[in-house]
Design a protein around this motif. Structure first.
Motif, mmCIF file in Angstrom:
data_model
loop_
_atom_site.group_PDB
_atom_site.id
_atom_site.type_symbol
_atom_site.label_atom_id
_atom_site.label_comp_id
_atom_site.label_asym_id
_atom_site.label_seq_id
_atom_site.Cartn_x
_atom_site.Cartn_y
_atom_site.Cartn_z
ATOM 1 N N ARG A 174 0.780 -1.243 0.000
ATOM 2 C CA ARG A 174 0.000 0.000 0.000
ATOM 3 C C ARG A 174 0.813 1.296 0.000
ATOM 4 N N VAL A 175 1.987 1.288 0.618
ATOM 5 C CA VAL A 175 2.756 2.532 0.744
ATOM 6 C C VAL A 175 4.245 2.266 0.513
ATOM 7 N N PRO A 176 4.989 3.273 0.073
ATOM 8 C CA PRO A 176 6.445 3.113 -0.028
ATOM 9 C C PRO A 176 7.048 2.931 1.366
ATOM 10 N N ILE A 177 8.100 2.148 1.445
ATOM 11 C CA ILE A 177 8.788 1.883 2.705
ATOM 12 C C ILE A 177 10.125 2.634 2.668
ATOM 13 N N LEU A 178 10.490 3.271 3.797
ATOM 14 C CA LEU A 178 11.737 4.022 3.889
ATOM 15 C C LEU A 178 12.877 3.122 4.355
ATOM 16 N N TYR A 179 13.979 3.175 3.620
ATOM 17 C CA TYR A 179 15.186 2.404 3.921
ATOM 18 C C TYR A 179 16.385 3.340 4.018
ATOM 19 N N VAL A 180 17.453 2.823 4.611
ATOM 20 C CA VAL A 180 18.777 3.425 4.493
ATOM 21 C C VAL A 180 19.651 2.381 3.800
ATOM 22 N N GLU A 181 20.547 2.839 2.959
ATOM 23 C CA GLU A 181 21.528 1.964 2.328
ATOM 24 C C GLU A 181 22.890 2.601 2.533
ATOM 25 N N ALA A 182 23.888 1.754 2.758
ATOM 26 C CA ALA A 182 25.240 2.262 2.979
ATOM 27 C C ALA A 182 26.224 1.470 2.129
ATOM 28 N N VAL A 183 27.087 2.193 1.441
ATOM 29 C CA VAL A 183 28.183 1.591 0.695
ATOM 30 C C VAL A 183 29.409 1.695 1.600
ATOM 31 N N PRO A 184 29.857 0.565 2.170
ATOM 32 C CA PRO A 184 31.033 0.631 3.038
ATOM 33 C C PRO A 184 32.299 0.826 2.213
ATOM 34 N N VAL A 185 33.195 1.658 2.714
ATOM 35 C CA VAL A 185 34.467 1.904 2.028
ATOM 36 C C VAL A 185 35.609 1.907 3.034
ATOM 37 N N ARG A 186 36.782 1.617 2.533
ATOM 38 C CA ARG A 186 38.030 1.784 3.288
ATOM 39 C C ARG A 186 38.780 2.921 2.603
ATOM 40 N N LEU A 187 39.281 3.848 3.419
ATOM 41 C CA LEU A 187 39.947 5.036 2.896
ATOM 42 C C LEU A 187 41.429 5.009 3.230
ATOM 43 N N ASP A 188 42.228 5.674 2.387
ATOM 44 C CA ASP A 188 43.643 5.827 2.704
ATOM 45 C C ASP A 188 43.809 7.031 3.626
ATOM 46 N N SER A 189 45.053 7.369 3.961
ATOM 47 C CA SER A 189 45.310 8.464 4.909
ATOM 48 C C SER A 189 44.888 9.831 4.380
ATOM 49 N N LEU A 190 44.682 9.952 3.067
ATOM 50 C CA LEU A 190 44.226 11.214 2.482
ATOM 51 C C LEU A 190 42.717 11.247 2.271
ATOM 52 N N GLY A 191 42.026 10.196 2.695
ATOM 53 C CA GLY A 191 40.578 10.154 2.544
ATOM 54 C C GLY A 191 40.106 9.682 1.180
ATOM 55 N N GLN A 192 41.013 9.101 0.394
ATOM 56 C CA GLN A 192 40.648 8.567 -0.921
ATOM 57 C C GLN A 192 40.187 7.111 -0.773
ATOM 58 N N VAL A 193 39.233 6.722 -1.583
ATOM 59 C CA VAL A 193 38.695 5.365 -1.523
ATOM 60 C C VAL A 193 39.729 4.361 -2.028
ATOM 61 N N GLU A 194 40.080 3.411 -1.154
ATOM 62 C CA GLU A 194 40.961 2.314 -1.549
ATOM 63 C C GLU A 194 40.154 1.076 -1.912
ATOM 64 N N GLN A 195 39.090 0.829 -1.132
ATOM 65 C CA GLN A 195 38.283 -0.370 -1.342
ATOM 66 C C GLN A 195 36.808 -0.080 -1.086
ATOM 67 N N VAL A 196 35.965 -0.833 -1.778
ATOM 68 C CA VAL A 196 34.513 -0.774 -1.617
ATOM 69 C C VAL A 196 34.069 -2.145 -1.122
ATOM 70 N N GLY A 197 33.212 -2.164 -0.107
ATOM 71 C CA GLY A 197 32.719 -3.422 0.438
ATOM 72 C C GLY A 197 31.377 -3.799 -0.164
ATOM 73 N N LEU A 198 31.310 -4.981 -0.744
ATOM 74 C CA LEU A 198 30.054 -5.481 -1.310
ATOM 75 C C LEU A 198 29.683 -6.786 -0.628
ATOM 76 N N LEU A 199 28.440 -6.858 -0.166
ATOM 77 C CA LEU A 199 27.928 -8.055 0.486
ATOM 78 C C LEU A 199 27.471 -9.069 -0.551
ATOM 79 N N LEU A 200 27.615 -10.326 -0.230
ATOM 80 C CA LEU A 200 27.071 -11.409 -1.043
ATOM 81 C C LEU A 200 25.925 -12.014 -0.247
ATOM 82 N N ARG A 201 24.734 -12.063 -0.858
ATOM 83 C CA ARG A 201 23.533 -12.581 -0.195
ATOM 84 C C ARG A 201 22.754 -13.448 -1.172
ATOM 85 N N GLY A 202 21.821 -14.179 -0.609
ATOM 86 C CA GLY A 202 20.850 -14.865 -1.433
ATOM 87 C C GLY A 202 19.797 -13.856 -1.858
#
Length: 180
Positions: free
Chosen positions: A25-53
């Motif tokens: 009947r109605v839209p449901i509100l979610y939060v989504e987060a893309v986890p990242v690991r950063l280097d000492s300068l705040g640049q993205v080194e890695q992105v975390g992706l989950l594996l699920r069914g």
């Protein structure tokens, strides 16, 4: 005489029946987060992706995701879902500014927007969250893969992201200036 009831310890939760009825009947509100690991300068080194069914029973990649409960602040929902999916020692660093990098809208049928969720019409506030600790995927997540931005943007990985989330991953990396 009125009966005395024990208060519901999770008043924001719906029963499975109530959730299905609400989703229809109605839209449901979610939060989504893309986890990242950063280097000492705040640049993205890695992105975390989950594996699920997936909802079809196949394996699919995804992000940290979950509903916002009735009466729950966004920041609390984000932290709860990060801990639920990544474990208690992930040590996510929530942004000081809680404005999402985008708002994703999922429709029950593919093609209305790039993102879809066959169960429902959903709206997700999407964040990039730096993670500094050890991740131990929990709940329905089978594993967490840390990929470089280049690896994460490969056609094979983008195809594995469920519900059109490849678009969301590209938006997250563009927001961070991490597109090659």
């Amino acid at each position: 005489m009125p009966s005395v009831r024990t208060p519901d310890p999770n008043p924001g939760w719906l029963s499975e029946f109530q959730l299905e009825e609400t989703r229809s009947r109605v839209p449901i509100l979610y939060v989504e987060a893309v986890p990242v690991r950063l280097d000492s300068l705040g640049q993205v080194e890695q992105v975390g992706l989950l594996l699920r069914g997936s909802t079809t029973g196949a394996l699919a990649r995804s992000f940290v995701s979950g509903r916002v409960l009735h009466g729950e602040p966004i920041r609390t929902a984000l932290m709860r879902n990060l801990e639920k999916d990544l474990g208690p020692t992930a040590f996510p660093q929530l942004p000081a500014d809680i404005v999402p990098f985008t708002v994703a809208e999922y429709f029950p049928l593919p093609g209305v927007t790039p993102m879809y969720d066959t169960r429902q019409h959903a709206v997700a506030l999407a964040y990039v969250v730096a993670v500094t600790g050890e991740c131990d995927p929990r709940q329905d997540a089978l594993e967490l893969s840390w990929l470089t931005p280049e690896e994460a943007l490969s056609p094979a990985i983008l195809e594995e992201l469920e519900g059109g989330r490849g678009v969301l991953l590209k938006q997250a990396l563009a927001h961070l200036g991490a597109l090659g």
